[in-house]
Enzyme design. Structure first.
Site, PDB file in Angstrom:
ATOM      1  N   ASP A 114       0.768  -1.221   0.033  1.00  0.00           N
ATOM      2  CA  ASP A 114      -0.237   0.137   0.055  1.00  0.00           C
ATOM      3  C   ASP A 114       0.999   1.124  -0.200  1.00  0.00           C
ATOM      4  OD1 ASP A 114      -2.425   1.608  -0.118  1.00  0.00           O
ATOM      5  OD2 ASP A 114      -3.206   0.359   1.569  1.00  0.00           O
TER       6      ASP A 114
ATOM      7  N   GLU B 165     -10.580   6.702   5.017  1.00  0.00           N
ATOM      8  CA  GLU B 165      -9.297   5.941   5.687  1.00  0.00           C
ATOM      9  C   GLU B 165      -9.523   6.460   7.045  1.00  0.00           C
ATOM     10  OE1 GLU B 165      -5.721   4.966   3.776  1.00  0.00           O
ATOM     11  OE2 GLU B 165      -6.412   5.628   1.682  1.00  0.00           O
TER      12      GLU B 165
END
Length: 634
Positions: free
Chosen positions: A314, A520
């Site tokens: 990521d 997020e």
């Protein structure tokens, strides 16, 4: 004379040999097996890898953000991939052609490198091609989970692939196949459901994005069905939706059986469907960072599940192996590559990553076999997808961005995703469907006339935005105004007081409230309330006139104290750009069919609470959803 003849013959022979050698060399230069599409993929990989230097191999393992590279960078470093992060665009409101021109310039840089290895260009296309102005914005995954319709999700995947290809991009960081077990998590809307069986079913988006493996084709290997398809990326491996208290990037505490039965089923299915890449999660499993977890990445994913594509980190994922992030970058690189990460989303300091990994290989800390495994996987994906034969974006796809066909599909998805939670009190007739020919109606609420709120996070920018100029689409207010009769007066007031409502003799009111956009960690919440003054708007309106409340949110939110005062309650999730799908079911052109993909709690003190738990006592249970019959007019 004889000596001269012998010498002359020797010279002639020498020049003939040199000429033959030179001819052979020129022939080798003219033909490269790895560039020959008639050769088997493994032969092409082998031929290319034997030509590659260590620097070129590590370059292929590197993914950098487009803003820090140039075509010359790609030529000189032979980078394997470039990405546009959330909100990273050529310039504000760039059109499809602008994107394609930019991507093609980068691709030309890669093709001009010594070996001409083409580039993968990645982007977060997580609910349509959401970074791009005027793209179709589909409902976020939580809404698609409410549809229980894998075929619909597959069609959305195919439409998304076309829109991504319309910008010259060939790689989508989707789907998220997290199983959200706690709505306090800021990425819960990226999850299809708290139920792993629904998440598993919705991996149908992968053959939509990549293409269906042909009958008789080999299952479980990377696949791409043509130039109208894009690489998919199943993420975030594994357990990202199960963190303690729903804290993003936190620790998932669960035993091996629980990990396999709850968080892993989507990956089993994704691999069978030929997913080309898998992204590792920021989170930990029982305190072991996933980016450093060799057992789960190499031993289980690659060796046991036989995943043949490549594993990607990521964004700054390897930096976050340490606390604080980047505290010991050499250690982070060693642990991540050693664990089995094949491509690193650096994304900025790519030269530091390349230099660090090079030093670790030269010092025999990381074996060359690990580098070769990573590069082999990356090249396999590039060969299988036909990237060497068709590296450039094709302008034939430009018209697909935001096409009416795709907007119609998104509208279908919206109406199938809406969940009817209440429809009148028991002794009263149902409130929905609403009459289109009412003399005067009120539309109110923070989310009724705000396309940005309606689309949520990961829309044009990483965190999403507010207002109606963010991109193209139809608000809920706009959809209602289109749906009712021409003689119906539609009055909009975002935050009316009770006296205003009582004094206008409205036939009914539609109130849209919900959450502000987030993505997020910014979305992690401990209270899960609608944004102010949402509760006051509900109170003022619903105490004065018959009301329908539409909740626009990425997850269940606190509604328990309010439900008794609401005549009809609809969970709309984050429906995206096509608000007309909301009006389709409000006014009975289509019936409500959606079912809750997540448990709707009474109070946050109950969380985490999932179906099957001993303390299960929800406001609305998992799978709940009232239905209505269409009244005609489709």
């Amino acid at each position: 004379m004889a000596n001269l003849s012998f010498l002359s013959m020797g010279m002639i022979l020498f020049f003939c040999c040199c000429s033959a050698i030179a001819g052979t060399t020129r022939a080798d230069q003219g033909y490269s097996k790895y560039k020959d599409p008639s050769q088997p993929v493994n032969a092409r990989i082998k031929d290319l890898m034997k030509r590659m230097t260590l620097q070129e191999k590590i370059g292929q393992m590197t993914q950098a953000e487009y803003s820090v590279v140039t075509p010359e960078t790609l030529r000189n470093y032979s980078l394997g991939s470039v990405l546009s992060g959330g909100g990273s665009t050529p310039f504000p409101k760039a059109k499809a052609r602008d994107w394609m021109n930019m991507v093609n310039r980068y691709q030309q840089g890669s093709l001009s490198s010594r070996l001409g290895i083409p580039l993968l260009y990645g982007i977060d296309a997580v609910h349509g091609h959401n970074n791009v102005y005027q793209a179709t914005i589909f409902p976020h995954n939580v809404g698609l989970g409410a549809t229980r319709d894998p075929d619909l999700v597959k069609r959305i995947g195919a439409a998304t692939a076309l829109e991504v290809r319309a910008t010259g991009i060939n790689y989508a960081f989707a789907p998220t196949i997290a199983v959200c077990r706690d709505p306090r998590w800021g990425r819960c809307y990226e999850s299809y459901s708290e139920d792993p069986s629904i998440v598993k079913a919705m991996t149908s988006i992968i053959p939509g994005l990549q293409g269906e493996i042909p009958a008789g084709g080999r299952k479980g290997v990377p696949y791409l069905g043509g130039n109208d398809k894009v690489l998919a990326c199943a993420k975030h491996y594994v357990g990202d939706g199960g963190t303690t208290r729903g804290i993003n990037e936190n620790n998932t505490v669960i035993d091996w059986h629980g990990l396999l039965s709850i968080h892993m089923p989507g990956y089993y299915k994704a691999i069978i469907e030929g997913v080309s890449t898998i992204m590792v999660s920021y989170s930990s499993w029982n305190k072991m960072k996933m980016h450093a977890n060799r057992f789960l990445v190499t031993d289980f994913l690659k060796n046991t599940l036989k995943f043949k594509g490549f594993v990607i980190s990521d964004w700054l994922g390897i930096d976050k192996i340490t606390t604080p992030a980047g505290a010991n970058y050499t250690y982070s690189v060693e642990m991540a590559i050693g664990a089995g990460v094949d491509m690193v989303m650096v994304p900025f300091n790519y030269t530091v990553f390349i230099d660090t990994l090079t030093q670790l290989v030269n010092a025999n800390v990381i074996p060359m076999s690990r580098i070769d495994d990573a590069v082999k996987r990356i090249l396999r994906v590039k060969f299988v997808m036909g990237l060497f034969e068709n590296p450039m974006g094709d302008q034939a796809y430009l018209s697909h961005l935001g096409s009416q066909e795709h907007r119609d599909l998104a509208r279908e998805a919206v109406r199938k995703s809406l969940v009817l939670l209440k429809n009148g009190n028991n002794a009263d007739p149902p409130v929905l469907p609403l009459a289109k020919n009412a003399p005067k109606i009120l539309v109110a609420g923070t989310h009724a006339n705000n396309l940005g709120y309606q689309c949520g996070g990961w829309t044009i920018t990483w965190q999403g935005g507010s207002g109606n100029n963010l991109t193209s689409g139809t608000t809920i207010l706009g959809a209602i105004s289109k749906a009712v009769d021409l003689d119906t007066e539609v009055v909009f007031s975002e935050n009316p007081d009770a006296d205003f409502v009582k004094s206008h003799n409205f036939s009914y009111a539609i109130v849209a409230v919900g959450e502000l956009p987030y993505a997020e960690t910014a979305g992690d919440s401990t209270n899960l309330t609608v944004v102010e003054p949402g509760e006051d708007i509900i109170s003022n309106v619903c105490s004065s006139v018959k009301c329908v409340v539409i909740v626009v949110s990425g997850r269940p939110v606190m509604m328990h104290p309010l439900v008794a005062h609401i005549d009809s309650l609809v969970a709309a999730w984050l429906p995206g750009s096509e608000g007309e799908g909301v009006a389709d079911v409000l006014f009975g052109d289509y019936g409500f069919t959606g079912k809750l993909p997540m448990t709707w709690f009474k109070t946050v003190d109950q969380l985490p609470m999932n179906v099957g738990d001993p303390h299960y006592d929800p406001l609305f249970p998992f799978g709940f959803g009232l239905t209505t019959e269409p009244t005609g007019g489709q």
